[in-house]
Motif scaffolding. Structure first.
Motif, PDB file in Angstrom:
ATOM      1  N   ALA A 245       0.825  -1.212   0.000  1.00  0.00           N
ATOM      2  CA  ALA A 245       0.000   0.000   0.000  1.00  0.00           C
ATOM      3  C   ALA A 245       0.855   1.257   0.000  1.00  0.00           C
ATOM      4  O   ALA A 245       0.457   2.289  -0.542  1.00  0.00           O
ATOM      5  N   MET A 246       2.038   1.178   0.621  1.00  0.00           N
ATOM      6  CA  MET A 246       2.897   2.360   0.721  1.00  0.00           C
ATOM      7  C   MET A 246       3.724   2.605  -0.537  1.00  0.00           C
ATOM      8  O   MET A 246       4.079   3.730  -0.830  1.00  0.00           O
ATOM      9  N   LEU A 247       4.028   1.528  -1.248  1.00  0.00           N
ATOM     10  CA  LEU A 247       4.904   1.686  -2.406  1.00  0.00           C
ATOM     11  C   LEU A 247       4.198   2.417  -3.538  1.00  0.00           C
ATOM     12  O   LEU A 247       3.037   2.162  -3.836  1.00  0.00           O
ATOM     13  N   VAL A 248       4.900   3.305  -4.141  1.00  0.00           N
ATOM     14  CA  VAL A 248       4.385   4.027  -5.303  1.00  0.00           C
ATOM     15  C   VAL A 248       5.260   3.735  -6.515  1.00  0.00           C
ATOM     16  O   VAL A 248       4.805   3.198  -7.519  1.00  0.00           O
ATOM     17  N   HIS A 249       6.545   4.028  -6.389  1.00  0.00           N
ATOM     18  CA  HIS A 249       7.451   3.888  -7.530  1.00  0.00           C
ATOM     19  C   HIS A 249       7.973   2.465  -7.696  1.00  0.00           C
ATOM     20  O   HIS A 249       8.292   2.057  -8.810  1.00  0.00           O
ATOM     21  N   ASP A 250       8.081   1.709  -6.598  1.00  0.00           N
ATOM     22  CA  ASP A 250       8.667   0.373  -6.670  1.00  0.00           C
ATOM     23  C   ASP A 250       7.632  -0.747  -6.689  1.00  0.00           C
ATOM     24  O   ASP A 250       7.998  -1.919  -6.627  1.00  0.00           O
ATOM     25  N   LYS A 251       6.355  -0.388  -6.757  1.00  0.00           N
ATOM     26  CA  LYS A 251       5.303  -1.403  -6.708  1.00  0.00           C
ATOM     27  C   LYS A 251       5.463  -2.444  -7.821  1.00  0.00           C
ATOM     28  O   LYS A 251       5.206  -3.635  -7.636  1.00  0.00           O
ATOM     29  N   HIS A 252       5.885  -1.996  -9.010  1.00  0.00           N
ATOM     30  CA  HIS A 252       6.001  -2.899 -10.152  1.00  0.00           C
ATOM     31  C   HIS A 252       7.027  -3.998  -9.913  1.00  0.00           C
ATOM     32  O   HIS A 252       6.920  -5.089 -10.479  1.00  0.00           O
ATOM     33  N   LYS A 253       8.024  -3.739  -9.043  1.00  0.00           N
ATOM     34  CA  LYS A 253       9.043  -4.750  -8.768  1.00  0.00           C
ATOM     35  C   LYS A 253       8.424  -5.962  -8.073  1.00  0.00           C
ATOM     36  O   LYS A 253       8.764  -7.107  -8.380  1.00  0.00           O
TER      37      LYS A 253
END
Length: 279
Positions: A245-253
Motif C-alpha cells: 500500500a505504501m509503495l508508489v514507484h517500486d510497486k512494479h518490482k
C-alpha cells in the motif's frame, strides 16, 4: 501513566469495575476487536484511533473485492479499558483464567448473537514504533482466534506519508521511515524498500513471543502449538499489505516477482486504512 493515574482511580471510584463498564453499565455488543500492546503510549494510540475511525480503505491495495468491514457505529473492545485495571494482579490473573480460550479476550472475539453470527466484524491491529505486537503472546493468541474464525484484518498504514508534517514539527517516532526495510514472504526475499513496517519490527517468529506472566505464556503456547507457521505467514501477509500500500514507484518490482493474481490472493481479508486525509 494513563492507566495508573486516570483509569485505575476513576474505576475504583466507580465501584471497582472496568472503565468501559462504568461508562456503559448495560454493556455494548462488541463489533470491533482491537489488538495492541502497551508499548505505543497513549499519544500514539490516540493518533491511530483517529486514523482508523476517519481513514478510508486504501485504493492502493484491493478495495474492489474487499468491502469495508468497519461498522458505522463502532463498539471497540480494547483490553486496557475493557478489563478492570483497578483489580489486584492476582484477581486479574484469576479473571484471565486457566484456559486462554475462555479469557475475556477470547470471549470478546468469539461471542455470537442470537442468529449465530459473530458480534465482532473485524480485528483491528494497532502497531507501534517500539516493537512488533506479535512479540507479545496475547496478541499472537488473538490473531490465532481471528484466523480460525476467518475475521477480516484491518490496520492503519504505518507510514510517514500518513501525516502532512508542518514546518517546524518534530517527527513522531512511528512516522520515521526505515531506510531499505527488507521484506519477506514465505521465505521469499521481496527486496528492500523505504517503508516503515512496524509489524515485523524485531519480529523473528511467534515461537519467540513472550508474556509478562510465565503461567499465561505456557497456557498460550499450548493453544497456538502447531499453528506457528500459519501465524508467521499471516503476519508476513499483513506486513506485505502494508508495504504494498505504501509503495508508489517500486510497486512494479513486487508485481513482477509475484504476479498480480498472487498479490490479489495475498491481500484477501486484509485491509489497510489510508489516512492521508487527516491533518
Amino acid at each position: 501513566m494513563v492507566v495508573k493515574y486516570v483509569v485505575v482511580p476513576e474505576s475504583q471510584a466507580a465501584g471497582g469495575m472496568s472503565w468501559a463498564l462504568a461508562r456503559h453499565p448495560d454493556g455494548l455488543p462488541v463489533n470491533i476487536f482491537m489488538t495492541h500492546c502497551w508499548e505505543e503510549g497513549i499519544y500514539e494510540f490516540h493518533r491511530k484511533v483517529k486514523r482508523y475511525i476517519h481513514g478510508g480503505i486504501s485504493a492502493r491495495t484491493n478495495p474492489e473485492t474487499e468491502a469495508d468491514p468497519r461498522p458505522a457505529t463502532p463498539h471497540i473492545w480494547c483490553c486496557f479499558l475493557a478489563n478492570p485495571q483497578c483489580w489486584p494482579r492476582q484477581a486479574l490473573k484469576e479473571l484471565l483464567g486457566q484456559d486462554p480460550m475462555k479469557s475475556p479476550f477470547a470471549k470478546a472475539l468469539m461471542t455470537k448473537n442470537g442468529a449465530g453470527e459473530l458480534l465482532a466484524k473485524c480485528v483491528w491491529l494497532v502497531s507501534n514504533h517500539a516493537t512488533s505486537i506479535y512479540n507479545r503472546l496475547w496478541c499472537v493468541l488473538e490473531l490465532k482466534i481471528a484466523m480460525d474464525l476467518g475475521l477480516p484484518i484491518v490496520f492503519s498504514l504505518s507510514s510517514a506519508s500518513v501525516r502532512r508534517r508542518r514546518k517546524g514539527d518534530t517527527p513522531m517516532p512511528e512516522l520515521t521511515q526505515n531506510p531499505q526495510q527488507k521484506m519477506r514472504l514465505n521465505g521469499v526475499d521481496l527486496g528492500s524498500y523505504n517503508v516503515n513496517d512496524q509489524l515485523l519490527l524485531g519480529f523473528d517468529g511467534v515461537q519467540h513471543a513472550e508474556c509478562s506472566d510465565p503461567d499465561d505464556a505456557k497456557l498460550i503456547r499450548d493453544v497456538v502449538k502447531g499453528s506457528e507457521g500459519q501465524l508467521d505467514t499471516l503476519i508476513e501477509r499483513i506486513s506485505f499489505a502494508n508495504t504494498y500500500a505504501m509503495l508508489v514507484h517500486d510497486k512494479h518490482k513486487i508485481e513482477e516477482k509475484l504476479g498480480k493474481a498472487v498479490i490479489k490472493d495475498l491481500l484477501k481479508g486484509i485491509l489497510v486504512v489510508d489516512c492521508t486525509c487527516l491533518p
